[in-house]
Design a protein around this motif. Structure first.
Motif, mmCIF file in Angstrom:
data_model
loop_
_atom_site.group_PDB
_atom_site.id
_atom_site.type_symbol
_atom_site.label_atom_id
_atom_site.label_comp_id
_atom_site.label_asym_id
_atom_site.label_seq_id
_atom_site.Cartn_x
_atom_site.Cartn_y
_atom_site.Cartn_z
ATOM 1 N N SER A 38 -31.350 65.649 14.320
ATOM 2 C CA SER A 38 -30.479 65.692 15.486
ATOM 3 C C SER A 38 -31.262 65.326 16.729
ATOM 4 C CB SER A 38 -29.887 67.088 15.652
ATOM 5 O OG SER A 38 -29.061 67.396 14.574
ATOM 6 N N VAL A 39 -30.622 64.547 17.589
ATOM 7 C CA VAL A 39 -31.231 64.175 18.855
ATOM 8 C C VAL A 39 -30.202 64.356 19.964
ATOM 9 C CG1 VAL A 39 -32.908 62.548 17.876
ATOM 10 C CG2 VAL A 39 -30.657 61.721 18.535
ATOM 11 N N ASN A 40 -30.678 64.381 21.173
ATOM 12 C CA ASN A 40 -29.817 64.490 22.341
ATOM 13 C C ASN A 40 -29.050 63.178 22.514
ATOM 14 O OD1 ASN A 40 -29.072 64.249 25.191
ATOM 15 N ND2 ASN A 40 -30.217 66.158 25.445
ATOM 16 N N ASP A 41 -27.789 63.259 22.944
ATOM 17 C CA ASP A 41 -27.006 62.034 23.112
ATOM 18 C C ASP A 41 -27.580 61.114 24.178
ATOM 19 O OD1 ASP A 41 -26.015 64.153 24.775
ATOM 20 O OD2 ASP A 41 -24.268 62.938 25.248
ATOM 21 N N ASN A 42 -28.434 61.620 25.059
ATOM 22 C CA ASN A 42 -29.097 60.761 26.040
ATOM 23 C C ASN A 42 -30.117 59.838 25.391
ATOM 24 O OD1 ASN A 42 -27.674 61.720 28.256
ATOM 25 N ND2 ASN A 42 -29.110 63.413 28.563
ATOM 26 N N SER A 43 -30.510 60.138 24.152
ATOM 27 C CA SER A 43 -31.463 59.268 23.444
ATOM 28 C C SER A 43 -30.772 58.053 22.820
ATOM 29 C CB SER A 43 -32.219 60.054 22.370
ATOM 30 O OG SER A 43 -31.352 60.436 21.334
ATOM 31 N N LEU A 44 -29.441 58.030 22.838
ATOM 32 C CA LEU A 44 -28.726 56.845 22.360
ATOM 33 C C LEU A 44 -29.037 55.661 23.266
ATOM 34 C CD1 LEU A 44 -25.130 58.213 21.650
ATOM 35 C CD2 LEU A 44 -26.660 57.181 19.981
ATOM 36 N N PRO A 45 -29.124 54.461 22.697
ATOM 37 C CA PRO A 45 -29.299 53.278 23.554
ATOM 38 C C PRO A 45 -28.149 53.175 24.568
ATOM 39 C CG PRO A 45 -29.664 52.725 21.251
ATOM 40 C CD PRO A 45 -29.126 54.123 21.278
ATOM 41 N N ALA A 46 -28.440 52.588 25.708
ATOM 42 C CA ALA A 46 -27.458 52.497 26.799
ATOM 43 C C ALA A 46 -26.154 51.839 26.351
ATOM 44 C CB ALA A 46 -28.054 51.745 27.981
ATOM 45 N N SER A 47 -26.238 50.774 25.554
ATOM 46 C CA SER A 47 -25.007 50.089 25.148
ATOM 47 C C SER A 47 -24.137 50.976 24.254
ATOM 48 C CB SER A 47 -25.321 48.756 24.463
ATOM 49 O OG SER A 47 -26.191 48.959 23.379
ATOM 50 N N TYR A 73 -28.394 55.333 14.531
ATOM 51 C CA TYR A 73 -27.824 56.579 15.012
ATOM 52 C C TYR A 73 -26.448 56.802 14.401
ATOM 53 C CZ TYR A 73 -31.338 56.026 18.671
ATOM 54 O OH TYR A 73 -32.524 55.861 19.359
ATOM 55 N N ASP A 74 -26.209 58.011 13.909
ATOM 56 C CA ASP A 74 -24.884 58.432 13.460
ATOM 57 C C ASP A 74 -24.343 59.372 14.513
ATOM 58 O OD1 ASP A 74 -24.897 57.062 10.983
ATOM 59 O OD2 ASP A 74 -26.097 58.646 10.082
ATOM 60 N N VAL A 75 -23.162 59.034 15.046
ATOM 61 C CA VAL A 75 -22.570 59.811 16.125
ATOM 62 C C VAL A 75 -21.197 60.304 15.674
ATOM 63 C CG1 VAL A 75 -21.727 59.737 18.511
ATOM 64 C CG2 VAL A 75 -23.742 58.394 17.847
ATOM 65 N N ARG A 76 -20.924 61.575 15.924
ATOM 66 C CA ARG A 76 -19.590 62.124 15.692
ATOM 67 C C ARG A 76 -19.116 62.680 17.019
ATOM 68 N NH1 ARG A 76 -17.762 66.998 14.662
ATOM 69 N NH2 ARG A 76 -19.774 67.827 14.034
ATOM 70 N N LEU A 77 -17.961 62.180 17.483
ATOM 71 C CA LEU A 77 -17.392 62.653 18.740
ATOM 72 C C LEU A 77 -16.641 63.964 18.515
ATOM 73 C CD1 LEU A 77 -15.967 59.318 20.219
ATOM 74 C CD2 LEU A 77 -18.218 60.352 20.580
ATOM 75 N N VAL A 78 -16.336 64.664 19.599
ATOM 76 C CA VAL A 78 -15.626 65.936 19.481
ATOM 77 C C VAL A 78 -14.233 65.755 18.880
ATOM 78 C CG1 VAL A 78 -16.916 67.149 21.277
ATOM 79 C CG2 VAL A 78 -14.889 65.846 21.900
ATOM 80 N N ASN A 79 -13.650 64.556 18.988
ATOM 81 C CA ASN A 79 -12.330 64.314 18.406
ATOM 82 C C ASN A 79 -12.409 63.906 16.935
ATOM 83 O OD1 ASN A 79 -13.233 61.682 18.518
ATOM 84 N ND2 ASN A 79 -11.537 60.928 19.783
ATOM 85 N N GLY A 80 -13.625 63.849 16.372
ATOM 86 C CA GLY A 80 -13.788 63.545 14.950
ATOM 87 C C GLY A 80 -14.108 62.102 14.620
ATOM 88 N N VAL A 81 -14.061 61.200 15.580
ATOM 89 C CA VAL A 81 -14.405 59.800 15.335
ATOM 90 C C VAL A 81 -15.893 59.720 15.007
ATOM 91 C CG1 VAL A 81 -14.612 57.498 16.373
ATOM 92 C CG2 VAL A 81 -12.574 58.868 16.788
ATOM 93 N N GLU A 82 -16.213 58.984 13.943
ATOM 94 C CA GLU A 82 -17.607 58.816 13.543
ATOM 95 C C GLU A 82 -18.024 57.366 13.760
ATOM 96 O OE1 GLU A 82 -18.088 60.268 9.562
ATOM 97 O OE2 GLU A 82 -17.455 62.289 10.126
ATOM 98 N N MET A 83 -19.222 57.179 14.300
ATOM 99 C CA MET A 83 -19.743 55.852 14.607
ATOM 100 C C MET A 83 -21.180 55.743 14.138
ATOM 101 S SD MET A 83 -18.578 55.547 18.543
ATOM 102 C CE MET A 83 -17.096 56.338 19.096
ATOM 103 N N GLU A 84 -21.584 54.518 13.845
ATOM 104 C CA GLU A 84 -22.990 54.257 13.549
ATOM 105 C C GLU A 84 -23.435 53.105 14.433
ATOM 106 O OE1 GLU A 84 -25.698 52.680 9.877
ATOM 107 O OE2 GLU A 84 -24.086 54.097 9.400
ATOM 108 N N PHE A 85 -24.550 53.314 15.121
ATOM 109 C CA PHE A 85 -25.120 52.302 16.006
ATOM 110 C C PHE A 85 -26.505 51.935 15.501
ATOM 111 C CE2 PHE A 85 -22.233 54.737 18.703
ATOM 112 C CZ PHE A 85 -21.546 53.743 19.392
#
Length: 163
Positions: A38-47, A73-85
């Motif tokens: 797990s990492v802080n969401d601020n560590s995600l690339p700007a784009s 990066y695997d991201v899951r939003l609070v609404n349940g949408v999952e993304m991979e960057f």
């Protein structure tokens, strides 16, 4: 009869107890190499952060996992949408929560015009629940039993319906 069953069960427990205790001995030595965490969401690339704020305003990441080997990066939003960057912040996949679809603006933004028009012309644009972007093209998941996937080239040329 009940006493005999009790004695058999007691004997089995006595025999199994040392094996169970042995199985729980912690491993010796150093822990293995961390491949994800797990990492802080601020560590995600700007784009990646810009994509989230543009298409999902008000939705913050519930979790962000970084894969240190693949460097994505695997991201899951609070609404349940999952993304991979990927490491540069380019989206490689997005999936709506079960039983829901992706917003039309997201589908339109991610797919080439030709692929999006094909979905619209076939009445499928409102059923997109997943998009995977690869080097060779796009796999578009649909919230339908048949077809449940449409495949396009990187230029947006229709390849096939899959079920």
């Amino acid at each position: 009869m009940t006493m005999k069953l009790f004695k058999i069960a007691l004997l089995a427990a006595v025999v199994a107890a040392p094996a169970a205790a042995w199985a729980q001995v912690p491993p010796s030595g150093m822990p293995g190499i961390a491949v994800a965490g797990s990492v802080n969401d601020n560590s995600l690339p700007a784009s990646a952060r810009e994509f989230i704020s543009k298409y999902y305003p008000g939705q913050s990441p519930a979790s962000v996992e970084k894969n240190f080997i693949r460097n994505d990066y695997d991201v899951r939003l609070v609404n349940g949408v999952e993304m991979e960057f990927n490491s540069k912040g380019s989206l490689s996949s997005i999936e709506a929560p079960d039983g829901t679809v992706l917003p039309d603006a997201v589908v339109k933004a991610l797919l080439p015009d030709k692929a999006y028009r094909h979905l619209v012309e076939n009445g499928l644009a409102g059923y997109v629940d997943e998009i995977e972007l690869g080097r060779r093209g796009f796999e578009v998941g649909l919230l339908l039993p048949d077809p449940d996937e449409v495949v396009y080239t990187i230029e947006g040329e229709f390849i096939s319906f899959d079920d």
